[in-house]
Write a protein that holds these residues in place. Structure first.
Motif, mmCIF file in Angstrom:
data_model
loop_
_atom_site.group_PDB
_atom_site.id
_atom_site.type_symbol
_atom_site.label_atom_id
_atom_site.label_comp_id
_atom_site.label_asym_id
_atom_site.label_seq_id
_atom_site.Cartn_x
_atom_site.Cartn_y
_atom_site.Cartn_z
ATOM 1 N N PRO A 98 0.885 -1.237 -0.067
ATOM 2 C CA PRO A 98 0.060 0.263 0.007
ATOM 3 C C PRO A 98 0.983 1.307 -0.067
ATOM 4 N N PHE A 99 2.249 1.210 0.413
ATOM 5 C CA PHE A 99 2.906 2.493 0.341
ATOM 6 C C PHE A 99 3.344 3.034 -1.138
ATOM 7 N N PHE A 100 2.998 2.198 -2.244
ATOM 8 C CA PHE A 100 3.028 2.741 -3.478
ATOM 9 C C PHE A 100 2.204 3.829 -3.619
ATOM 10 N N LEU A 101 1.120 3.936 -3.111
ATOM 11 C CA LEU A 101 0.076 5.253 -3.204
ATOM 12 C C LEU A 101 0.864 6.252 -2.430
ATOM 13 N N VAL A 102 1.503 6.245 -1.546
ATOM 14 C CA VAL A 102 2.365 7.576 -0.819
ATOM 15 C C VAL A 102 3.269 8.103 -1.679
ATOM 16 N N THR A 103 4.039 7.144 -2.492
ATOM 17 C CA THR A 103 5.018 7.845 -3.328
ATOM 18 C C THR A 103 4.616 8.615 -4.550
ATOM 19 N N VAL A 104 3.353 8.428 -4.986
ATOM 20 C CA VAL A 104 2.825 8.909 -6.008
ATOM 21 C C VAL A 104 2.510 10.381 -5.580
ATOM 22 N N ILE A 105 2.520 10.686 -4.143
ATOM 23 C CA ILE A 105 2.394 12.120 -3.833
ATOM 24 C C ILE A 105 3.434 13.133 -4.240
ATOM 25 N N THR A 106 4.715 12.437 -4.254
ATOM 26 C CA THR A 106 6.023 13.052 -4.785
ATOM 27 C C THR A 106 5.852 13.487 -5.981
ATOM 28 N N ILE A 122 11.045 14.394 -12.540
ATOM 29 C CA ILE A 122 10.830 13.678 -11.254
ATOM 30 C C ILE A 122 10.157 12.382 -11.477
ATOM 31 N N CYS A 123 9.061 12.376 -12.312
ATOM 32 C CA CYS A 123 8.161 11.105 -12.911
ATOM 33 C C CYS A 123 9.213 10.193 -13.274
ATOM 34 N N PRO A 124 10.145 10.321 -14.499
ATOM 35 C CA PRO A 124 10.991 9.165 -14.964
ATOM 36 C C PRO A 124 11.808 8.582 -13.859
ATOM 37 N N LEU A 125 12.543 9.653 -13.055
ATOM 38 C CA LEU A 125 13.157 9.083 -11.923
ATOM 39 C C LEU A 125 12.484 8.166 -10.923
ATOM 40 N N GLN A 126 11.325 8.648 -10.507
ATOM 41 C CA GLN A 126 10.438 7.702 -9.876
ATOM 42 C C GLN A 126 10.165 6.193 -10.380
ATOM 43 N N TYR A 130 11.264 2.822 -9.038
ATOM 44 C CA TYR A 130 10.061 1.765 -9.024
ATOM 45 C C TYR A 130 10.462 0.583 -9.564
ATOM 46 N N TYR A 131 11.009 0.398 -10.639
ATOM 47 C CA TYR A 131 11.681 -0.861 -11.461
ATOM 48 C C TYR A 131 12.665 -1.413 -10.627
ATOM 49 N N THR A 132 13.609 -0.626 -10.090
ATOM 50 C CA THR A 132 14.751 -0.832 -9.373
ATOM 51 C C THR A 132 14.406 -1.608 -8.202
ATOM 52 N N ALA A 133 13.516 -1.103 -7.480
ATOM 53 C CA ALA A 133 12.911 -1.851 -6.221
ATOM 54 C C ALA A 133 12.081 -2.910 -6.527
ATOM 55 N N ALA A 134 11.505 -3.152 -7.724
ATOM 56 C CA ALA A 134 10.833 -4.349 -8.123
ATOM 57 C C ALA A 134 11.657 -5.389 -8.391
ATOM 58 N N ALA A 146 3.763 -3.801 -14.160
ATOM 59 C CA ALA A 146 5.032 -3.290 -15.316
ATOM 60 C C ALA A 146 4.488 -2.112 -16.157
ATOM 61 N N VAL A 147 3.280 -1.659 -16.315
ATOM 62 C CA VAL A 147 2.964 -0.468 -16.831
ATOM 63 C C VAL A 147 1.933 0.542 -16.137
ATOM 64 N N GLY A 148 0.807 -0.346 -15.709
ATOM 65 C CA GLY A 148 -0.076 0.443 -15.247
ATOM 66 C C GLY A 148 0.413 1.267 -14.039
ATOM 67 N N MET A 149 0.987 0.599 -13.046
ATOM 68 C CA MET A 149 1.513 1.348 -11.885
ATOM 69 C C MET A 149 2.505 2.464 -12.082
ATOM 70 N N PRO A 150 3.149 2.251 -12.803
ATOM 71 C CA PRO A 150 4.369 3.291 -13.112
ATOM 72 C C PRO A 150 3.594 4.595 -13.674
ATOM 73 N N LEU A 151 2.512 4.308 -14.314
ATOM 74 C CA LEU A 151 1.765 5.604 -15.163
ATOM 75 C C LEU A 151 1.092 6.272 -13.903
ATOM 76 N N PHE A 152 1.030 5.875 -12.842
ATOM 77 C CA PHE A 152 0.350 6.483 -11.757
ATOM 78 C C PHE A 152 1.180 7.675 -11.422
ATOM 79 N N TYR A 153 2.576 7.613 -11.503
ATOM 80 C CA TYR A 153 3.493 8.797 -11.295
ATOM 81 C C TYR A 153 3.144 9.910 -12.022
ATOM 82 N N PHE A 154 2.983 9.648 -13.484
ATOM 83 C CA PHE A 154 2.678 10.680 -14.481
ATOM 84 C C PHE A 154 1.265 11.194 -14.381
ATOM 85 N N VAL A 155 0.262 10.545 -13.690
ATOM 86 C CA VAL A 155 -1.066 10.840 -13.451
ATOM 87 C C VAL A 155 -1.040 11.828 -12.364
#
Length: 402
Positions: A98-106, A122-126, A130-134, A146-155
């Motif tokens: 659930p902490f993934f949603l917290v990182t989107v705030i950045t 910032i979004c490409p860095l995140q 994300y992939y490094t942690a995964a 692989a695609v949907g969750m990283p897109l939340f950073y851009f959203v």
């Protein structure tokens, strides 16, 4: 900060600071929920400590937002460091936690503070973090992970950018409205000054002209009357000179842009410096009046202070502006010699004292009640009471005397 201008000043800065606080509140709450919902297999002391630290840092940013936001605006690298903190939490908490949603705030903060520039940095860095942690955790590679969750950073970055754009548009609209109000107030001020010159100065000069025309006749037929008329001409000339000075002073004063409390304070301070008399001002900064009424109130104050200077021999003057019920009250009180207030103010005019009559006329023009209370040796108090609401009943008697 290197800039002298406060980035949190004005409406735009207030909105920016308010949104930052809201995002930090969400982040603190989300961190608490993530801490409770962390999977059992990842509930290690390191994971709990890391997630708790993120929550504490968010709370510190929430309470210290006035210092944090200007630093973030000046040093974007600080938000990149925040991304690294979020990465550390993903490492110990898992990218599917659930902490993934917290990182989107950045990402949302990047869009809010730096708009598209920050979002694209910032979004490409995140996403990379994300992939490094995964890669260091066990996860099932699907389209969502692989695609949907990283897109939340851009959203999130888009949401922050859209909010910032709205704030900027609101600021531009507010500034345009303020300029329109100032222009309208300036036009009303010019109209008022023209009316003042016609209603006050022109009439005074006309009266002087008529009295001076008749003066030779009185010199021949009634020397005593001639002396009396001469004194009246001198008094009227002094009034005309004072009215001219007041009009010039108002033309030089940016009275439209200042609050009523600031105008009163400035007027009293200037008068006190000129006369050497101690003066105190207690003016509610939240009180304001329509342009026409505020000018009448300021003119009454100036006339009252002029009377104190010429007649009272006072050592202290107290000026108070306050709201009392549905009315706004201006009080000017001095500890001078005072005088006996006649029942008919025309008696003062016959003696060449036009100050009270002038204040009475100004109060009448503003729909106000003027009260003059004085006794010999007890000082004088001038009170102006103006209805604060448009629906207030206009009084039928405009002058009270005691």
């Amino acid at each position: 900060m290197s800039s002298a201008r406060d980035p949190l000043s004005g409406l735009s800065g207030a909105r920016l600071g308010g949104t930052f606080r809201l995002l930090m509140q969400v982040r603190v709450l989300a961190s608490a929920v993530a801490l409770l919902l962390i999977p059992e297999e990842r509930r290690t002391p390191a994971a709990l400590i890391m997630l708790a630290c993120v929550g504490v840092l968010s709370a510190l940013a929430l309470f210290g937002w006035r210092e944090i936001v200007p630093r973030l605006l000046e040093y974007p690298i600080l938000l990149a460091l925040d991304s690294l903190v979020a990465y550390a939490a993903l490492e110990v908490g898992g990218v599917l936690g659930p902490f993934f949603l917290v990182t989107v705030i950045t990402s949302t903060l990047a869009g809010l503070l730096y708009q598209w520039t920050g979002t694209l940095l910032i979004c490409p860095l995140q996403v990379l973090l994300y992939y490094t942690a995964a890669a260091d955790s066990e996860w099932v590679t699907t389209f969502q992970t692989a695609v949907g969750m990283p897109l939340f950073y851009f959203v999130g970055g888009f949401v922050g950018t859209a909010l910032r754009r709205l704030f900027d548009e609101f600021t531009i609209a507010d500034e345009a409205r303020h300029r329109a109000e100032v222009a309208a107030a300036a036009a009303e001020e010019r109209t008022r000054l023209a009316r003042e010159m016609h209603d006050s100065l022109a009439k005074t000069l006309r009266g002087i002209s008529m009295a001076a025309t008749a003066l030779p006749t009185w010199v021949t037929n009634s020397p005593e009357r001639a002396c009396e008329e001469a004194r009246r001409i001198v008094a009227a000339a002094e009034i005309a000179a004072r009215e001219v000075r007041e009009l010039i002073a108002e033309l030089r004063t940016d009275i439209v842009r200042l609050s009523l409390a600031d105008v009163l304070t400035q007027t009293v301070s200037t008068w006190a410096d000129d006369t050497g008399t101690t003066a105190e001002v207690d003016a509610d900064p939240e009180i304001d009046l329509p342009v026409r009424d505020r000018h009448e109130v300021v003119s009454i104050l100036r006339e009252a202070l002029e009377n104190v200077k010429r007649h009272a021999d006072a050592s202290m003057v107290r000026v108070r502006l306050a709201r009392e019920g549905e009315s706004v009250t201006l009080t000017v009180a001095d500890d001078g010699r005072g005088f006996t207030m006649p029942e008919d103010v025309d008696v003062l005019a016959q003696a060449g004292h036009y100050g009270v009559i002038g204040m009475q006329e100004r109060a009448l023009h503003a729909g106000a009640v003027l009260s003059v209370r004085s006794q010999p040796g007890e000082g004088t108090t001038v009170t102006v009471t103006i209805p604060a609401s448009t629906g207030a009943e206009v009084p039928t008697s405009y002058l009270e005397m005691a």
